[in-house]
Design a protein around this motif. Structure first.
Motif, mmCIF file in Angstrom:
data_model
loop_
_atom_site.group_PDB
_atom_site.id
_atom_site.type_symbol
_atom_site.label_atom_id
_atom_site.label_comp_id
_atom_site.label_asym_id
_atom_site.label_seq_id
_atom_site.Cartn_x
_atom_site.Cartn_y
_atom_site.Cartn_z
ATOM 1 N N GLN A 48 0.816 -1.206 0.000
ATOM 2 C CA GLN A 48 0.000 0.000 0.000
ATOM 3 C C GLN A 48 0.854 1.262 0.000
ATOM 4 O O GLN A 48 0.530 2.245 -0.684
ATOM 5 C CB GLN A 48 -0.943 -0.013 1.215
ATOM 6 N N LEU A 49 1.941 1.261 0.747
ATOM 7 C CA LEU A 49 2.817 2.430 0.802
ATOM 8 C C LEU A 49 3.372 2.773 -0.570
ATOM 9 O O LEU A 49 3.469 3.945 -0.942
ATOM 10 C CB LEU A 49 3.971 2.163 1.783
ATOM 11 N N ASN A 50 3.722 1.759 -1.335
ATOM 12 C CA ASN A 50 4.425 1.989 -2.591
ATOM 13 C C ASN A 50 3.555 1.878 -3.836
ATOM 14 O O ASN A 50 3.993 2.295 -4.918
ATOM 15 C CB ASN A 50 5.584 0.991 -2.709
ATOM 16 N N CYS A 51 2.346 1.359 -3.692
ATOM 17 C CA CYS A 51 1.524 1.095 -4.875
ATOM 18 C C CYS A 51 0.153 1.755 -4.821
ATOM 19 O O CYS A 51 -0.724 1.415 -5.623
ATOM 20 C CB CYS A 51 1.354 -0.414 -5.073
ATOM 21 N N ALA A 52 -0.044 2.688 -3.886
ATOM 22 C CA ALA A 52 -1.373 3.299 -3.778
ATOM 23 C C ALA A 52 -1.285 4.809 -3.654
ATOM 24 O O ALA A 52 -2.207 5.434 -3.157
ATOM 25 C CB ALA A 52 -2.115 2.713 -2.573
ATOM 26 N N PHE A 53 -0.186 5.414 -4.123
ATOM 27 C CA PHE A 53 -0.086 6.867 -3.998
ATOM 28 C C PHE A 53 -0.259 7.592 -5.320
ATOM 29 O O PHE A 53 -0.120 8.817 -5.381
ATOM 30 C CB PHE A 53 1.237 7.283 -3.332
ATOM 31 N N CYS A 54 -0.590 6.862 -6.383
ATOM 32 C CA CYS A 54 -0.887 7.509 -7.660
ATOM 33 C C CYS A 54 -2.277 7.137 -8.183
ATOM 34 O O CYS A 54 -2.887 7.919 -8.900
ATOM 35 C CB CYS A 54 0.152 7.129 -8.714
ATOM 36 N N HIS A 55 -2.734 5.957 -7.841
ATOM 37 C CA HIS A 55 -4.018 5.501 -8.381
ATOM 38 C C HIS A 55 -4.628 4.516 -7.399
ATOM 39 O O HIS A 55 -3.987 4.056 -6.457
ATOM 40 C CB HIS A 55 -3.832 4.843 -9.755
ATOM 41 N N GLN A 56 -5.891 4.188 -7.648
ATOM 42 C CA GLN A 56 -6.578 3.240 -6.787
ATOM 43 C C GLN A 56 -6.093 1.818 -7.045
ATOM 44 O O GLN A 56 -5.774 1.449 -8.170
ATOM 45 C CB GLN A 56 -8.089 3.322 -7.015
ATOM 46 N N GLN A 57 -6.057 1.053 -5.970
ATOM 47 C CA GLN A 57 -5.786 -0.368 -6.087
ATOM 48 C C GLN A 57 -7.102 -1.138 -6.008
ATOM 49 O O GLN A 57 -8.069 -0.677 -5.406
ATOM 50 C CB GLN A 57 -4.841 -0.821 -4.979
ATOM 51 N N ALA A 58 -7.133 -2.320 -6.634
ATOM 52 C CA ALA A 58 -8.319 -3.178 -6.662
ATOM 53 C C ALA A 58 -9.494 -2.542 -7.400
ATOM 54 O O ALA A 58 -10.641 -2.934 -7.217
ATOM 55 C CB ALA A 58 -8.741 -3.593 -5.252
ATOM 56 N N SER A 59 -9.220 -1.533 -8.228
ATOM 57 C CA SER A 59 -10.240 -0.976 -9.114
ATOM 58 C C SER A 59 -10.533 -2.002 -10.215
ATOM 59 O O SER A 59 -9.815 -3.001 -10.350
ATOM 60 C CB SER A 59 -9.737 0.327 -9.737
ATOM 61 N N PRO A 60 -11.583 -1.805 -11.019
ATOM 62 C CA PRO A 60 -11.858 -2.779 -12.087
ATOM 63 C C PRO A 60 -10.649 -3.029 -12.987
ATOM 64 O O PRO A 60 -10.398 -4.181 -13.382
ATOM 65 C CB PRO A 60 -13.013 -2.123 -12.852
ATOM 66 N N PHE A 61 -9.904 -1.981 -13.316
ATOM 67 C CA PHE A 61 -8.729 -2.157 -14.168
ATOM 68 C C PHE A 61 -7.673 -2.995 -13.458
ATOM 69 O O PHE A 61 -7.064 -3.895 -14.049
ATOM 70 C CB PHE A 61 -8.158 -0.792 -14.553
ATOM 71 N N MET A 62 -7.454 -2.716 -12.158
ATOM 72 C CA MET A 62 -6.405 -3.430 -11.428
ATOM 73 C C MET A 62 -6.818 -4.859 -11.087
ATOM 74 O O MET A 62 -5.959 -5.707 -10.818
ATOM 75 C CB MET A 62 -6.051 -2.673 -10.149
ATOM 76 N N ARG A 63 -8.122 -5.147 -11.083
ATOM 77 C CA ARG A 63 -8.576 -6.503 -10.762
ATOM 78 C C ARG A 63 -8.507 -7.449 -11.955
ATOM 79 O O ARG A 63 -8.800 -8.650 -11.818
ATOM 80 C CB ARG A 63 -10.025 -6.475 -10.239
ATOM 81 N N ASN A 64 -8.135 -6.949 -13.110
ATOM 82 C CA ASN A 64 -8.047 -7.809 -14.293
ATOM 83 C C ASN A 64 -7.052 -8.949 -14.072
ATOM 84 O O ASN A 64 -6.092 -8.821 -13.315
ATOM 85 C CB ASN A 64 -7.602 -6.996 -15.515
ATOM 86 N N GLU A 65 -7.303 -10.052 -14.759
ATOM 87 C CA GLU A 65 -6.395 -11.201 -14.667
ATOM 88 C C GLU A 65 -5.024 -10.841 -15.240
ATOM 89 O O GLU A 65 -4.899 -10.302 -16.341
ATOM 90 C CB GLU A 65 -6.976 -12.390 -15.447
ATOM 91 N N ARG A 66 -3.987 -11.118 -14.452
ATOM 92 C CA ARG A 66 -2.599 -10.960 -14.893
ATOM 93 C C ARG A 66 -1.788 -12.138 -14.392
ATOM 94 O O ARG A 66 -2.040 -12.650 -13.293
ATOM 95 C CB ARG A 66 -1.984 -9.654 -14.355
ATOM 96 N N THR A 67 -0.822 -12.552 -15.170
ATOM 97 C CA THR A 67 0.085 -13.595 -14.711
ATOM 98 C C THR A 67 1.075 -13.001 -13.717
ATOM 99 O O THR A 67 1.215 -11.764 -13.611
ATOM 100 C CB THR A 67 0.858 -14.200 -15.882
ATOM 101 N N VAL A 68 1.770 -13.851 -13.005
ATOM 102 C CA VAL A 68 2.807 -13.377 -12.092
ATOM 103 C C VAL A 68 3.844 -12.569 -12.855
ATOM 104 O O VAL A 68 4.305 -11.518 -12.396
ATOM 105 C CB VAL A 68 3.459 -14.571 -11.360
ATOM 106 N N GLU A 69 4.205 -13.049 -14.041
ATOM 107 C CA GLU A 69 5.204 -12.334 -14.845
ATOM 108 C C GLU A 69 4.699 -10.956 -15.255
ATOM 109 O O GLU A 69 5.463 -9.972 -15.284
ATOM 110 C CB GLU A 69 5.555 -13.156 -16.087
ATOM 111 N N GLN A 70 3.432 -10.842 -15.576
ATOM 112 C CA GLN A 70 2.870 -9.530 -15.929
ATOM 113 C C GLN A 70 2.877 -8.588 -14.724
ATOM 114 O O GLN A 70 3.173 -7.406 -14.863
ATOM 115 C CB GLN A 70 1.458 -9.701 -16.483
ATOM 116 N N TRP A 71 2.566 -9.116 -13.536
ATOM 117 C CA TRP A 71 2.634 -8.273 -12.347
ATOM 118 C C TRP A 71 4.064 -7.813 -12.090
ATOM 119 O O TRP A 71 4.297 -6.644 -11.736
ATOM 120 C CB TRP A 71 2.102 -9.028 -11.120
#
Length: 587
Positions: free
Chosen positions: A147-170
């Motif tokens: 949360q400290l490093n990944c939630a200061f520019c955009h929302q997390q767990a939004s519809p876009f962020m909930r899309n299926e991604r592989t571990v490599e894509q993440w």
């Protein structure tokens, strides 16, 4: 029985251009209270956008001003009169949005809402309640790091962020975000990628486990909201200023533009921030956004403060060693060059007209004396020998071309980057600073230049403000807390936020009315806290994925302003950044 159509059922005309009553009912004809009724022009005013899709320097356009009201217990909301036909969108929790139109002579209209299916209802929930169900395998500290490093520019767990991604894509996402400025520790990348891939898939397959968001409150029937759309889906309307001249000045961080908005007329004029001929996109930080189709940030317009002496506006250019000054009368910019310090960040001006701002990368606080044009830098202490060495090596690192510049590997402690972030001037004239990664506060006495450090017993002090009594109010970013620090006693008090898993970015204090306003940037809300009663109120935003970074308060009427600064802006509803004014109920 009322016929079921999500449109106008009754229209009464009386004269030209007057207020319009919108009555909202469900399919059985029962009134729907606390429904959000938003009206925007059917046709946007013509605009000159000939400068790469933006208004040219000094050109005035008119925004397509949007207004929002909420229905009362009888299901009625009154829209103010308008000069042209409007599109009216009605939104209520648990119902499908409905739209209709209203002409200038429409006196009243009735709109019928259809109940959402369970699947539609869950899908409509804001990001914070989805995020609340991510446990990262039960590792609370790992979630806080994320949360400290990944939630200061955009929302997390939004519809876009909930899309299926592989571990490599993440993992590729993390590498790109760290190149933008995130500091997610490399040692945590694999574990976080695996947790996100697995836990987001579980939520998509079992959405019924996601809790409902907080219900909207009846007091909203007394609230009015106004939005001014400015910029486009590539803009980042970062910080802004409510000026004593009645204008609002908004900075587009990614396009080095200053928007001067007249809230009375809806007109706005854009001024391009100048840069030196040999400057490059991205400034001394280099172009971190090469994947974006357009970018124009040589200075990186960041934070704003107004001089109490002459009304000039001072702006931190985060991508240069400089301080910007803008004269709102002559419209002239002045660049005050600095020889030291990196990443000018949040800025305030004291009663002596001295300009104070944090230097986020070099762990310093700067003071600019307007009387002689001199800068004074205050070094904040390093937490370790390693951090001291990193900070001392910055001039050498910045002498290297950005494309070949080595990047220190981030760790969970943020070694080498304690990051002085928020800053404020207390009523007694002392300067208070929050260091985000160091979890501490600094206080500077301008009379003696003494610097003292105070441990902050929570995670992620981001921005802070002093109230009329001299108490400090601070957001604890990862801990979802509002925190008060009383300098006289040295005591901290914490107040949990009234929404789940919020990650509060900033706040402001209405000193006259004793209210703290907190950015609810994951929950599509703005939160108010009454200092005397300790009561919270929650204001839903008129758009989904409404990420806010700052709050300004009108001394005149207590109205609050914020800007939709979701990055990237195209992820927000409508793909449109806006300046928003909320007028709360009169006490």
């Amino acid at each position: 029985m009322i016929r079921i159509v999500p449109a106008v059922l009754m229209v009464l005309s009386a004269g030209i251009s007057h207020a319009t009553d919108i009555r909202v009912v469900d399919h059985e004809g029962a009134a729907v209270s606390t429904a959000m009724v938003t009206a925007s022009p059917l046709e946007a005013p013509p605009a000159d956008l000939s400068d790469n899709g933006y208004p040219p320097h000094g050109v005035t356009n008119t925004a397509a001003v949007t207004v929002t009201r909420f229905t009362n217990a009888q299901g009625v909301a009154t829209l103010p009169e308008a000069d042209s036909a409007r599109l009216v969108r009605v939104r209520a929790q648990g119902f499908v949005d409905a739209t209709t139109s209203a002409d200038t002579d429409t006196a009243s209209a009735t709109v019928v809402l259809q109940k959402m299916t369970p699947e539609q209802h869950i899908a409509s929930f804001p990001s914070n309640v989805w995020l609340s169900q991510l446990t990262f395998g039960g590792d609370a500290e790992l979630k806080k790091t994320f949360q400290l490093n990944c939630a200061f520019c955009h929302q997390q767990a939004s519809p876009f962020m909930r899309n299926e991604r592989t571990v490599e894509q993440w993992l590729a996402v993390f590498a790109r975000m760290n190149s933008y400025g995130a500091r997610l520790p490399a040692e945590d990348h694999q574990a976080i990628a695996e947790h996100l891939q697995r836990e987001l898939r579980t939520l998509r397959e079992q959405p019924q486990t996601v809790p409902e968001p907080r219900a909207w409150d009846a007091f909203l029937a007394e609230v009015s909201m106004t939005e001014w759309p400015i910029g486009d889906g590539f803009s980042q309307m970062h910080d802004f200023l409510l000026h004593p001249n009645g204008m609002i000045y908004v900075g587009d961080n990614l396009f080095d533009r200053l928007y001067e908005v007249d809230p009375e007329s809806g007109e706005y004029t854009v001024y391009k921030v100048p840069h030196r001929a040999d400057d490059k996109v991205g400034g001394i930080l280099g172009n971190r956004f090469t994947v974006f189709p357009k970018m124009d940030n040589y200075m990186g317009v960041h934070s704003f403060a107004v001089s109490p002496r002459d009304g000039n506006i001072f702006i931190t250019p985060s991508m240069q060693q400089a301080l910007l000054e803008f004269n709102p009368t002559t419209k002239a910019f002045t660049i005050h060059e600095m020889e030291e310090g990196y990443y000018p960040h949040t800025i305030r001006i004291d009663e002596q007209d001295r300009v104070w701002f944090t230097l986020a990368l070099s762990s310093q606080v700067a003071k600019f004396e307007r009387t002689n044009g001199e800068f004074t830098l205050y070094d904040l202490p390093a937490r370790s020998i390693k951090e001291w060495l990193v900070l001392k090596s910055l001039p050498l690192l910045f002498s290297i071309d950005p494309e070949n510049r080595p990047q220190p590997a981030p760790d969970r402690e943020g070694t080498g980057l304690p990051m002085p972030y928020g800053i404020d001037v207390a009523p007694d004239g002392r300067i208070w600073v929050a260091r985000l990664y160091a979890n501490d506060l600094a206080v500077i006495d301008p009379a003696t230049d003494e610097v003292r450090m105070i441990d902050f017993p929570y995670a992620g002090p981001r921005r802070l403000r002093a109230d009329a009594e001299g108490n400090l109010w601070i957001v604890a970013f990862q801990d979802s807390l509002l925190v008060k620090y009383a300098p006289e006693s040295g005591e901290f008090s914490d107040y949990p936020l009234p929404v789940r898993n919020e990650i509060p970015y900033a706040l402001n204090v209405d000193r006259d009315r004793g209210v703290v306003w907190v950015n609810g940037n994951q929950s599509d809300t703005l939160l108010s806290f009454d200092i005397a009663t300790e009561d919270w109120r929650v204001y839903p935003m008129p758009r989904q994925r409404f990420f806010t970074r700052d709050v300004e308060v009108s001394e005149k009427d207590g109205a609050v302003y914020t800007s939709n600064s979701h990055f990237p802006s195209w992820q927000t509803e409508g793909g449109q950044p806006t300046l928003l004014r909320i007028t709360p109920p009169t006490p």
